[in-house]
Design an enzyme around this catalytic site. Structure first.
Site, short mmCIF file in Angstrom:
data_model
loop_
_atom_site.label_atom_id
_atom_site.label_comp_id
_atom_site.label_asym_id
_atom_site.label_seq_id
_atom_site.Cartn_x
_atom_site.Cartn_y
_atom_site.Cartn_z
N GLU A 195 0.84 -1.21 0.00
CA GLU A 195 0.00 0.00 0.00
C GLU A 195 0.87 1.25 0.00
O GLU A 195 1.94 1.24 0.57
CB GLU A 195 -0.85 0.04 1.29
CG GLU A 195 -1.56 -1.26 1.57
CD GLU A 195 -2.13 -1.35 2.99
OE1 GLU A 195 -1.98 -0.39 3.78
OE2 GLU A 195 -2.71 -2.40 3.29
N LYS B 124 2.22 4.65 1.42
CA LYS B 124 2.31 5.15 2.80
C LYS B 124 1.94 6.62 2.80
O LYS B 124 2.73 7.47 2.40
CB LYS B 124 3.72 4.94 3.36
CG LYS B 124 3.84 5.34 4.81
CD LYS B 124 5.18 4.90 5.37
CE LYS B 124 5.27 5.14 6.86
NZ LYS B 124 5.24 6.54 7.23
N ASP C 132 1.25 10.32 3.84
CA ASP C 132 1.90 11.22 4.79
C ASP C 132 0.83 12.10 5.44
O ASP C 132 0.64 13.24 5.07
CB ASP C 132 2.91 12.09 4.03
CG ASP C 132 3.96 12.65 4.95
OD1 ASP C 132 3.94 12.31 6.15
OD2 ASP C 132 4.80 13.43 4.48
N TYR D 218 -6.81 1.42 6.81
CA TYR D 218 -5.82 0.40 6.44
C TYR D 218 -5.48 -0.60 7.54
O TYR D 218 -4.59 -1.42 7.38
CB TYR D 218 -4.53 1.05 5.93
CG TYR D 218 -3.91 2.08 6.87
CD1 TYR D 218 -3.49 1.72 8.14
CD2 TYR D 218 -3.75 3.40 6.46
CE1 TYR D 218 -2.93 2.66 8.98
CE2 TYR D 218 -3.20 4.35 7.30
CZ TYR D 218 -2.79 3.97 8.56
OH TYR D 218 -2.23 4.89 9.40
N CYS E 201 32.43 24.15 27.80
CA CYS E 201 30.98 24.17 27.61
C CYS E 201 30.51 25.60 27.36
O CYS E 201 30.79 26.49 28.15
CB CYS E 201 30.30 23.61 28.86
SG CYS E 201 28.51 23.81 28.83
N CYS F 210 28.19 26.81 30.50
CA CYS F 210 28.64 27.07 31.87
C CYS F 210 30.15 27.30 31.95
O CYS F 210 30.67 27.61 33.01
CB CYS F 210 28.24 25.93 32.80
SG CYS F 210 29.17 24.41 32.53
N CYS G 231 30.33 18.16 28.69
CA CYS G 231 30.53 19.18 29.72
C CYS G 231 30.69 18.49 31.07
O CYS G 231 29.97 17.55 31.39
CB CYS G 231 29.30 20.08 29.73
SG CYS G 231 29.14 21.06 31.21
N CYS H 87 25.58 22.95 35.55
CA CYS H 87 25.49 23.53 34.19
C CYS H 87 24.02 23.81 33.89
O CYS H 87 23.20 22.89 33.89
CB CYS H 87 26.07 22.55 33.17
SG CYS H 87 25.77 23.07 31.48
#
Ligand code: IVH
Length: 700
Positions: A133, A135, A137, A245, A427, A430, A445, A451
């Site tokens: 079948e 598909k 969307d 379906y 990082c 932080c 980090c 953080c």
């Protein structure tokens, strides 16, 4: 009976209305209140005061009390306690709505077919028929029919729990109010896709532009926005279509193949996709794929691939599911869509486990119907491997719901002076060191919970859909509450009610919004164990693993105590037991132990357990089975079914299937040529069963 037009009822007391007037007035109030909910929660732009909003609700309640038969399915009174930002009641699906595994290449399709043959122990020449079948969307929906009448429609949601959109779905001409013909089961759940065709989409967007409204990005978004309208009259004006379906819960099933079910559906007046074909074997499926791909532009609606479903339902049932997808079906996706655009910059995101992820900032470009301005770059090595530099012209790719990716830079289109990207070693959130452990591709980090990015990300995960699912506690709120010191860790979410006055005093917040947020939080004070485990955000512990752990340990106390013991003693029994759980590998054991080795994580769990009640894991359906709750190990070659099928069946009956034998094993099922596991069972005094004994115990 002729219906006279009700006089304007909105100005009169509930006690003065007759039935027709009350009906009209309830419809008006439902739409009006829904509109204010949307203004308030989705647009953050309320038009009336909290007091006037309350007056509307009280009026609705008073009329409903006088005319209980007129209570509407979308009544505001029924939405009390529902997720605040959504405005729809939640519905738990009796049969979960699952997703599909993906195939991208012909080899994946072959592997899918071979897996089925292996699992069912079918010979190479046994014919295998599939329903193939397109598909669609769109959005999957579950429609419940009782005695042929459409009574309830729900969105997929997270697969376990969706939203009640009955009133909206009633406005679709493709969804019959009553099933045609006869022979339908007394209770029947029809599943399928709601979508909008391409021409209708173009017309809808033209109208929106004309009216000064923002156009939808693609037909799928337009369908989603239309189904989730709080006012069914808006939905009624949208060109929504439906294809059936699959089925969910049914009182009886007298079709033996998927193809037969589709024939029945058509007879009952439910549209099915006319491009569906019966295919036999790999070559046939691949020819179907090519054919649909060629016809794709002329189909009139968006598809993102095709779906193959094994036709025989008795085989489907034996194959069952892995995690969230059936073993008997697969989605064969069309290749991803690509576009070229300029790489404007590279940003660094810090995730909840401290991982530093580079993100491409792009000149906005439309890829497969969606405007893309950011894409993942995975990690430091990927940027180096693709030699991506800020200023480059790049190829961007998007496949379905997958996060857009940068595939490559376009040689010869690099601006002069573009320099290789220098990945930061600290990082960005932080400033803590962000080293790259030996053998790993990702920098992390070292700031831990100090953080801010990690703490915020953890909280985001904690309240996200598959975890505590607290709608209305969005990123903005998390950051603001953290800045105010109201939210340090997960447990604080459940203590926010002590700060009600402080919250209501925040700019842009009224009593009503605080009340709703607190109600949404209270509604989650009871939580299933698997969601609790997932919410903690332990590395590698996703929803599927959390379910496995919940099933294995049963209660939060048993799980937590075992994890603490496992963290304290790497070679101890608790750590070993964790490693025997099927699909839990050594790397996962290491991550779970690392989590519980941190005192602050133990404190977080203890703190949370003072606030919430964790429901024990539910054993699957057949709890009456003598093997429910038992831990079983299979070893050696089985005669009557494959090891995989035996395992799946044991799990369906509520047993835990482990990969190795320990003192906690209840049964070892010994097939032909069994080796060390059978020996170990005898050493530990664990009961061993022959295949026939096991089959008798498990019900044949
Ligand atoms: S069958 C247990 N058939 O694809 C399998 N799904 O990726 C149930 N979809 O959630 C799904 N067209 O929204 C099936 N012909 C089709 C489909 C289809 C579109 C969607 C559906 C599902 C998703 C899975």
């Amino acid at each position: 009976m002729s219906r006279r037009k009700p006089r304007d009822a909105s100005a009169r007391a509930p006690g003065d209305l007759d039935m027709l007037e009350a009906e009209a007035e309830l419809a008006r109030l439902a739409a009006e209140i829904a509109r204010h909910d949307a203004l308030y929660h989705q647009k953050d732009a309320p038009e009336i005061s909290d007091a006037n909003y309350d007056a509307l609700k009280r009026r609705n309640d008073a009329i409903e009390k006088r005319f209980p038969l007129l209570v509407r399915p979308d009544s505001p009174s029924r939405r009390v306690g529902a997720a605040p930002a959504a405005g729809f009641a939640k519905i738990r699906h009796d049969v979960p709505m699952l997703s599909l595994d993906n195939a991208f290449a012909a080899g994946d399709v072959r592997e899918f077919i071979e897996r089925i043959r292996r699992f069912l122990a079918l010979g190479a020449d046994e014919p295998l028929a599939f329903s193939a079948e397109p598909k669609i969307d769109g959005l999957s929906m579950s429609l419940r029919y009782e005695d042929g009448a459409f009574v309830r429609g729900a969105t997929r949601g997270d697969g376990e729990e969706g939203e009640d959109v009955t009133a909206n779905l009633r406005t679709l001409a493709d969804i019959p109010r009553r099933l045609a013909g006869k022979g339908w089961p007394a209770r029947l759940e029809i599943r399928g896709e709601v979508y909008i065709g391409r021409d209708d989409f173009a017309r809808l967007n033209a109208e929106r532009r004309e009216a000064g409204e923002p156009p939808f990005a693609n037909p799928r978004n337009a369908a989603a926005g239309s189904v989730r309208q709080l006012d069914p009259e808006v939905t009624a004006r949208r060109p929504l279509r439906f294809f059936g379906y699959a089925w969910g819960a049914v009182s009886e099933r007298d079709w033996a193949t998927h193809g037969a079910f589709l024939d029945l559906l058509r007879g009952w007046g439910v549209p099915t996709n006319p491009a569906t074909r019966r295919c036999e074997g790999e070559a046939d499926l691949l020819a179907f794929y090519e054919d649909i791909q060629a016809r794709r532009p002329k189909l009139g609606y968006d598809i993102d691939g095709v779906v193959y479903k094994l036709d025989r339902i008795d085989w489907q049932e034996r194959l069952g599911f892995v995690s969230r997808s059936p073993r008997w079906a697969i989605a064969h996706k069309f290749p991803a869509e690509q576009a070229r655009t300029r790489l404007l910059g590279i940003g660094i995101q810090v995730g909840r486990t401290g991982a530093l992820t580079p993100v491409a900032e792009l000149e906005p470009v439309t890829v497969g119907g969606v405007v893309v301005s950011r894409a993942t770059l995975h990690n430091e090595d990927e940027i180096a491997r693709k030699d991506l530099r800020v200023g480059d012209m790049v190829v961007v790719q998007r496949a379905g719901d997958v996060i857009p990716q940068v595939i490559a830079h376009v040689p010869g289109e690099r601006p002069a002076g573009a320099a290789p990207f220098a990945f930061p070693d600290a990082c960005p959130a932080c400033g803590a060191r962000a080293p790259r452990p030996d053998g790993e591709a990702v920098r992390r980090c070292t700031g831990g919970l100090t953080c801010p990015a990690q703490a915020t990300e953890r909280l985001r995960h904690f309240v996200s859909r598959g975890a505590f699912d607290i709608e209305g506690l969005g990123d903005r709120h998390i950051e603001a509450f953290r800045a105010d010191g109201l939210l340090r860790g997960p447990g604080d979410v459940f203590r926010l009610r002590a700060h009600e006055a402080a919250l209501a005093a925040r700019e842009g917040w009224g009593d009503k919004s605080v009340e709703r947020l607190l109600a949404a939080i209270e509604a989650r004070r009871r939580i299933p164990l698997d969601r609790f485990v997932f919410a903690l955000g332990i590395r590698q512990v996703g929803e599927a693993t959390a379910k496995l752990l919940a099933r294995h340990y049963g209660t939060v106390e048993a799980w937590r105590d075992a994890m603490v013991r496992a963290a304290d003693a790497p070679e101890g029994e608790a750590a070993q037991e964790l490693g025997t759980i099927d699909q839990v590998g050594p790397a996962m054991v290491a991550d779970i132990r690392a989590f519980f080795a941190e005192p602050h994580n133990r404190d977080t769990v203890a703190d949370l357990l003072r606030e919430v009640e964790v429901e024990p894991a539910q054993r699957p359906r057949a709890s009456g089975s003598p093997i429910a709750g038992k831990t079983v190990v299979f070893t050696g070659t089985l005669e009557t079914m494959t090891r995989q099928e035996a395992k799946a069946r044991a799990e369906a009956l509520g047993a835990n299937v482990a990969g190795s034998v320990s003192k906690r094993t209840d049964y070892v099922v010994v097939g032909a040529d069994a080796g060390s596991k059978a020996t170990k069972a005898r050493e530990l005094g664990v009961a061993t069963l022959t295949e026939a004994e096991w089959a008798a115990l498990a019900g044949g």
